[in-house]
Structure formats: structure tokens, C-alpha cells
Design a protein around this motif. Structure first.
Motif, PDB file in Angstrom:
ATOM      1  N   ALA A  30       0.823  -1.208   0.000  1.00 38.60           N
ATOM      2  CA  ALA A  30       0.000   0.000   0.000  1.00 38.60           C
ATOM      3  C   ALA A  30       0.857   1.257   0.000  1.00 38.60           C
ATOM      4  O   ALA A  30       0.534   2.246  -0.678  1.00 38.60           O
ATOM      5  N   HIS A  85       2.060   1.595  -3.566  1.00 38.20           N
ATOM      6  CA  HIS A  85       0.955   1.926  -4.471  1.00 38.20           C
ATOM      7  C   HIS A  85       0.533   3.378  -4.314  1.00 38.20           C
ATOM      8  O   HIS A  85       0.213   4.055  -5.310  1.00 38.20           O
ATOM      9  N   GLU A  86       0.546   3.877  -3.091  1.00 36.44           N
ATOM     10  CA  GLU A  86       0.098   5.235  -2.823  1.00 36.44           C
ATOM     11  C   GLU A  86       0.908   6.275  -3.594  1.00 36.44           C
ATOM     12  O   GLU A  86       0.388   7.348  -3.934  1.00 36.44           O
ATOM     13  N   THR A 122       3.275   0.667  -7.608  1.00 34.48           N
ATOM     14  CA  THR A 122       2.642  -0.590  -7.208  1.00 34.48           C
ATOM     15  C   THR A 122       3.545  -1.776  -7.543  1.00 34.48           C
ATOM     16  O   THR A 122       3.964  -1.942  -8.695  1.00 34.48           O
ATOM     17  N   GLU A 138      -6.420  -4.069   1.041  1.00 35.58           N
ATOM     18  CA  GLU A 138      -6.845  -2.813   1.669  1.00 35.58           C
ATOM     19  C   GLU A 138      -6.095  -2.591   2.973  1.00 35.58           C
ATOM     20  O   GLU A 138      -6.072  -3.468   3.840  1.00 35.58           O
ATOM     21  N   ARG A 196      -6.024  -0.098   6.200  1.00 36.79           N
ATOM     22  CA  ARG A 196      -6.772   0.918   6.933  1.00 36.79           C
ATOM     23  C   ARG A 196      -5.899   1.478   8.046  1.00 36.79           C
ATOM     24  O   ARG A 196      -5.098   0.762   8.650  1.00 36.79           O
ATOM     25  N   ASN A 206      -7.698   5.098   4.317  1.00 36.35           N
ATOM     26  CA  ASN A 206      -7.364   3.759   3.848  1.00 36.35           C
ATOM     27  C   ASN A 206      -6.734   3.856   2.456  1.00 36.35           C
ATOM     28  O   ASN A 206      -6.839   4.874   1.768  1.00 36.35           O
ATOM     29  N   ILE A 207      -6.051   2.792   2.076  1.00 35.16           N
ATOM     30  CA  ILE A 207      -5.452   2.681   0.744  1.00 35.16           C
ATOM     31  C   ILE A 207      -5.893   1.333   0.178  1.00 35.16           C
ATOM     32  O   ILE A 207      -5.766   0.300   0.850  1.00 35.16           O
ATOM     33  N   VAL A 262      -5.233  -1.341  -2.825  1.00 41.71           N
ATOM     34  CA  VAL A 262      -4.306  -1.769  -3.872  1.00 41.71           C
ATOM     35  C   VAL A 262      -5.060  -2.733  -4.780  1.00 41.71           C
ATOM     36  O   VAL A 262      -5.531  -3.780  -4.325  1.00 41.71           O
ATOM     37  N   THR A 287       7.526   7.524   0.501  1.00 38.04           N
ATOM     38  CA  THR A 287       6.320   6.796   0.911  1.00 38.04           C
ATOM     39  C   THR A 287       6.057   7.023   2.394  1.00 38.04           C
ATOM     40  O   THR A 287       6.862   7.608   3.107  1.00 38.04           O
ATOM     41  N   ARG A 288       4.936   6.494   2.856  1.00 36.41           N
ATOM     42  CA  ARG A 288       4.609   6.621   4.276  1.00 36.41           C
ATOM     43  C   ARG A 288       5.432   5.668   5.147  1.00 36.41           C
ATOM     44  O   ARG A 288       5.356   5.733   6.377  1.00 36.41           O
TER      45      ARG A 288
END
Length: 297
Positions: free
Chosen positions: A22, A25-26, A30, A43, A45, A50-51, A53, A162-163
Motif C-alpha cells: 500500500a 501503491h500510494e 505498485t 486494503e 486501513r 485507507n489505501i 491496492v 512513501t509513508r
């Protein structure tokens, strides 16, 4: 080894794997995702959002045509042999294999299956759990610690922006053993059937501290530089955690899956014996965890 936007594959879209997928992908990177079940989507959360994919998760290694630059392994240590066909298809001489697993033996466990590809161990510092609807609930900001090596730059390139934060450690051995101590004492949840709230009990605190000191002695014999304060710091962390916070080994016990008892707990007993260090608490905990995992009965 710098590669802008390396080709990335991920094996094992469980809680940790979904988090990494995720995060990539964000930001539009991906990865190719492989697993046992052809999930139509993944998913993640978290508090505030939420993200999703898109899938499907690929289930056949025969579909893989070329090696990739970076493979994230996000399956449990008990599943390494089962993913051997994926590793054979995805890994080439220049593929970096980043192992997102518990323990301090990732390189030794994975090496037989990757034909010389460089293996990069990682410490995962975020609690993520699979929910009944197959989504993943991320309870803290995701962060990885990697050894400060050339191979780690491949992961930095993949995850930059990314996060998921990535830290490089000159003394990776000490950090990996500190996390192992945390995982080892979390194994007591399996034996009680309880979550983090149990560490508020005085008797569990006393047992946990004694066990952690035993583990600390072994860690130091293996070269970890960790202070006497570490056991109390780990228990303080559990006592600050939400009372319903679990651990992956407890989730596997509830689900009836094989447990990672050997790489999380058995390793302390094994290495203690190798160094001539008594491990009386491990000598009780390890057989009970092994029986909970493997039976019979």
C-alpha cells in the motif's frame, strides 16, 4: 547499486506485506504481488483513511518472465520453503532480497532458496493486523530498520517518499536483537491466551523481566550491545500499549496456524546452549510454544 524506480515484487500480502504494498501503491509504484490466494484487492486501513491496492494477487510463479531488482519477502519463517518457486523465478544475480520477518537468522533461512542473490535482513517496527474482512489495520506509522550496506540503498530507492520510513543502522545486530527480545516476551501471550493488557499484572511483569534478562544475556553473547535498562523499557512499552494489542504469533495460535516459535524463542535457547549460558525460563517456554504449534494432541 542505485536504481531509480526499481522493479519490485512482494511475496506474501499479509499484514506486513499489505502495508508495504500500500505504501508503494500510494506513490504510484505498485509492486508485483504474489501469494497463495488470488485476492481481488488489498486494503490497508489506518487512523484517518485507507489505501486500496488493486489486484488480483498473482498465485502462479509460472507467470513470472524476468527477475526483478528488489523482492520483499513478507511471509512467515514457517513458509519459506513454500515460496521457493517464486524466489527462483524472481531472483537473479543482482536482485536484492529484503526479508521482512522476525528473528535474527533471516539470511541463513533464505540463502538456500535464492542462488546467491544478496539478502538484506530488516527489522519491522509497526503493528499491523489482518481483520476478519481481510483488510489490514495499521496501528502506528510504518518504519523499517536495515543494516547500512550497499544493498539497503535499493530499498531506500523503492520506498523514498512513501509513508514507510527506512532507517539505516551501523550496528544492526544490536537493533535486531532488541526487537527479538520484544518478540520473545510477546510469546507469553500465546501461553496465556491474552493480549498486551496482561503485562499490567505484577506477576506477569516479574516473569517477563526475568525472561528478558535471560534473553539479554544470550543477545550480548551474540554480539549485541544492549544495556541493562532494555528489559524494563520493553515491558514499559507493553504496559503503555492498548490492552487489546496482540502479536502475530498469538494471531497464528488463534487461527490454528504453525507458530514461529523457533525463530522468536527457540533461538534464545539454542544460542544459549551454544555459549554455555543457562536458559531455565526458555527451557519451559520453548517446549510449550512448540507443542502449541506442532502438537501432537
Amino acid at each position: 547499486m542505485k536504481s531509480e524506480n526499481p522493479a519490485v515484487a512482494l511475496i506474501g500480502p499479509g499484514a506486513i506485506g499489505t502495508t508495504i504494498a500500500a505504501a508503494l501503491h500510494e506513490v504510484g509504484r505498485t509492486p508485483m504481488i504474489y501469494g497463495r490466494s488470488a485476492h481481488s484487492r488489498l486494503e490497508l486501513r489506518f487512523e484517518g483513511g485507507n489505501i486500496v491496492v488493486p489486484g488480483p494477487v498473482q498465485t502462479s510463479p509460472a507467470e513470472i518472465k524476468n527477475p526483478v531488482d528488489l523482492v520483499f519477502i513478507a511471509v512467515k519463517s514457517t513458509q519459506i520453503e513454500a515460496i521457493a518457486p517464486w524466489l527462483a523465478a524472481l531472483c537473479g544475480a543482482n536482485t536484492v532480497v529484503c526479508v521482512l520477518q522476525n528473528g535474527v537468522e533471516q539470511q541463513a533461512l533464505v540463502a538456500p532458496y535464492v542462488s546467491g542473490s544478496p539478502i538484506l535482513p530488516a527489522v519491522v517496527w509497526f503493528p499491523a493486523q489482518r481483520e476478519p474482512d481481510a483488510s489490514v489495520w495499521l496501528r502506528a506509522k510504518p518504519r523499517l530498520t536495515l543494516p547500512d550496506t550497499a544493498e539497503a540503498r535499493r530499498v531506500l530507492d523503492a520506498l523514498h517518499g512513501t509513508r514507510c520510513a527506512v532507517d539505516l543502522a551501523a550496528d544492526f545486530t544490536s537493533i535486531a536483537w532488541r526487537k527479538l527480545l520484544q518478540n520473545a516476551v510477546a510469546g507469553l501471550m500465546v501461553l496465556s491466551g491474552r493480549r498486551a493488557g496482561m503485562y499490567s499484572r505484577a506477576d506477569i511483569t516479574a516473569l517477563s523481566l526475568a525472561y528478558l534478562r535471560e534473553c539479554l544475556t544470550v543477545a550480548r553473547a551474540e554480539g549485541a550491545i544492549l544495556g541493562d535498562e532494555i528489559p524494563q523499557e520493553i515491558i514499559d512499552g507493553f504496559q503503555r500499549a492498548p490492552a487489546d494489542l496482540g502479536t502475530s504469533i498469538l494471531a497464528d495460535r488463534v487461527a490454528g496456524f504453525p507458530l514461529e516459535w523457533d525463530i522468536r524463542n527457540g533461538v534464545v535457547q539454542r544460542m544459549g546452549r551454544a555459549h554455555g549460558i543457562p536458559t531455565p525460563i526458555s527451557d519451559v517456554v520453548v517446549p510449550l510454544l512448540a507443542a502449541a504449534s506442532d502438537g501432537p494432541g
